[in-house]
Motif scaffolding. Structure first.
Motif, PDB file in Angstrom:
ATOM      1  N   LEU A   1       0.830  -1.209   0.000  1.00  0.00           N
ATOM      2  CA  LEU A   1       0.000   0.000   0.000  1.00  0.00           C
ATOM      3  C   LEU A   1       0.861   1.255   0.000  1.00  0.00           C
ATOM      4  O   LEU A   1       0.419   2.322  -0.436  1.00  0.00           O
ATOM      5  CB  LEU A   1      -0.912  -0.001   1.222  1.00  0.00           C
ATOM      6  CG  LEU A   1      -1.964  -1.114   1.298  1.00  0.00           C
ATOM      7  CD1 LEU A   1      -2.778  -0.998   2.578  1.00  0.00           C
ATOM      8  CD2 LEU A   1      -2.881  -1.072   0.085  1.00  0.00           C
TER       9      LEU A   1
ATOM     10  N   TYR B   1      -6.385  -5.553  -1.357  1.00  0.00           N
ATOM     11  CA  TYR B   1      -5.025  -5.464  -1.878  1.00  0.00           C
ATOM     12  C   TYR B   1      -4.126  -6.548  -1.288  1.00  0.00           C
ATOM     13  O   TYR B   1      -2.905  -6.428  -1.301  1.00  0.00           O
ATOM     14  CB  TYR B   1      -4.439  -4.077  -1.572  1.00  0.00           C
ATOM     15  CG  TYR B   1      -5.111  -2.973  -2.348  1.00  0.00           C
ATOM     16  CD1 TYR B   1      -4.741  -2.699  -3.660  1.00  0.00           C
ATOM     17  CD2 TYR B   1      -6.128  -2.213  -1.773  1.00  0.00           C
ATOM     18  CE1 TYR B   1      -5.363  -1.688  -4.384  1.00  0.00           C
ATOM     19  CE2 TYR B   1      -6.763  -1.208  -2.489  1.00  0.00           C
ATOM     20  CZ  TYR B   1      -6.375  -0.949  -3.790  1.00  0.00           C
ATOM     21  OH  TYR B   1      -6.998   0.041  -4.508  1.00  0.00           O
TER      22      TYR B   1
ATOM     23  N   TYR C   1      -1.780 -10.162   3.685  1.00  0.00           N
ATOM     24  CA  TYR C   1      -0.675  -9.807   2.805  1.00  0.00           C
ATOM     25  C   TYR C   1       0.717 -10.137   3.353  1.00  0.00           C
ATOM     26  O   TYR C   1       1.575 -10.643   2.631  1.00  0.00           O
ATOM     27  CB  TYR C   1      -0.726  -8.307   2.485  1.00  0.00           C
ATOM     28  CG  TYR C   1       0.367  -7.848   1.553  1.00  0.00           C
ATOM     29  CD1 TYR C   1       0.327  -8.148   0.197  1.00  0.00           C
ATOM     30  CD2 TYR C   1       1.450  -7.111   2.036  1.00  0.00           C
ATOM     31  CE1 TYR C   1       1.343  -7.732  -0.658  1.00  0.00           C
ATOM     32  CE2 TYR C   1       2.469  -6.688   1.194  1.00  0.00           C
ATOM     33  CZ  TYR C   1       2.413  -7.004  -0.155  1.00  0.00           C
ATOM     34  OH  TYR C   1       3.415  -6.594  -1.000  1.00  0.00           O
TER      35      TYR C   1
END
Length: 259
Positions: free
Chosen positions: A3, A73, A137
Motif C-alpha cells: 500500500l 489489496y 498480505y
C-alpha cells in the motif's frame, strides 16, 4: 501489492509504537486513577459531545469499509491459505458481533466527547489495518498451523472469551427496562464473580487470538486491550462498591477469585 513503500517495516513500527503507548497509558490510568470521560464518567470538560450511538456506529464503518479495502489489496497466497482465512474469520466474527449486533441491542447510550470518539475510532481503524493486513498480505501460515497446540488452545480461549463477552453484554443491556434510568447491579454469568465480566471476556479473547497467531500484531492487540479496559474494570468495581451498599463484597474486579 504494497500500500506504501516499506510497508512491512512501517507495519512493525506501528505495532511497537502502540505497545509502548498503551503499556504506559495503562499504567498511568491505574496508578493515577484517571477516568476516561465516557459512559458513567462522562464530563463536559472534555469538550463537545456526540450522541453515544454515533460512536458505536462509527465502529461499524471500520468493519464494513476499512477491512475489505485492506484485504482487497492482499496477496492470493495469503487469502488462499486456510489458516489465514480462519484467523480473518475469527477477527471479523468479533467485530461483526461487537459493532453491529451489540450496537443494535443498545437502548440508551450517554453522549461521548468527540475527542474520545475520534481517538477510539482511530485506534480501531489502525488496529484493523494491522490485523487484516498481516493476515491478508504480510504473513502466509502453513496449512497445518491450524492444528498446532498453540492454535487449538488459543482458539479455545478466543471462543470462550467471545462467549463471556457476548453474554455479559446481553446482561448489561437488559438491566434497564424501556424508560428506566440510573444504574443497577448486574447479576448472572460471570458477573457473580467479577464486576468487569464483559471486559474479562474481551481480554481472554484477544490473548487467545495472540496465542493462536503467535504474531506481533495479535500480541500487540492483546496487550493494548488489557492496558485499555483492565483499568476500566477496576474503576467500575470501585464505583459499584461506593454506589451500592449491598454490592456483593466477594466479587473481584476483573479476574475471578484472584483480582
Amino acid at each position: 501489492m504494497e500500500l506504501f513503500p516499506n510497508e512491512e517495516q512501517v507495519h512493525k513500527t506501528i505495532c511497537i509504537t502502540l505497545l509502548v503507548f498503551f503499556i504506559f497509558s495503562g499504567l498511568l490510568l491505574s496508578v493515577c486513577n484517571v477516568k476516561v470521560a465516557y459512559g458513567r464518567y462522562s464530563k463536559t470538560t472534555w469538550g463537545p459531545v456526540a450522541p453515544g450511538l454515533v460512536d458505536w456506529w462509527c465502529h461499524s464503518v471500520s468493519l464494513l469499509i476499512v477491512y475489505p479495502l485492506v484485504a482487497w489489496y492482499g496477496s492470493q497466497e495469503c487469502l488462499n491459505s486456510t489458516t489465514n482465512r480462519y484467523f480473518l474469520m475469527l477477527y471479523i466474527l468479533h467485530y461483526t458481533n461487537r459493532s453491529i449486533f451489540f450496537t443494535l441491542k443498545l437502548k440508551a447510550v450517554k453522549p461521548t466527547p468527540i475527542v474520545i470518539l475520534c481517538c477510539s475510532n482511530l485506534f480501531l481503524i489502525t488496529n484493523g489495518y494491522l490485523q487484516v493486513r498481516y493476515l491478508s498480505y504480510l504473513k502466509v501460515y502453513d496449512e497445518d498451523w491450524i492444528y498446532s497446540p498453540q492454535c487449538v488452545f488459543g482458539s479455545f480461549l478466543f471462543l470462550s472469551g467471545l462467549y463471556i463477552n457476548s453474554t455479559s453484554d446481553t446482561i448489561l443491556t437488559n438491566l434497564r427496562q424501556p424508560g428506566e434510568v440510573g444504574y443497577k447491579i448486574p447479576h448472572g454469568g460471570l458477573f457473580e464473580y467479577v464486576s468487569g465480566a464483559n471486559y474479562f471476556g474481551e481480554i481472554v479473547e484477544w490473548f487467545g487470538f495472540g496465542l493462536a497467531t503467535l504474531s506481533l500484531p495479535g500480541i500487540t492487540f492483546a496487550v493494548c486491550t488489557l492496558a485499555n479496559i483492565g483499568p476500566r474494570a477496576i474503576q467500575h468495581h470501585q464505583w459499584y462498591l461506593k454506589k451500592f451498599e449491598n454490592y456483593p463484597k466477594k466479587r473481584k474486579a476483573l479476574i475471578p477469585f484472584i483480582f
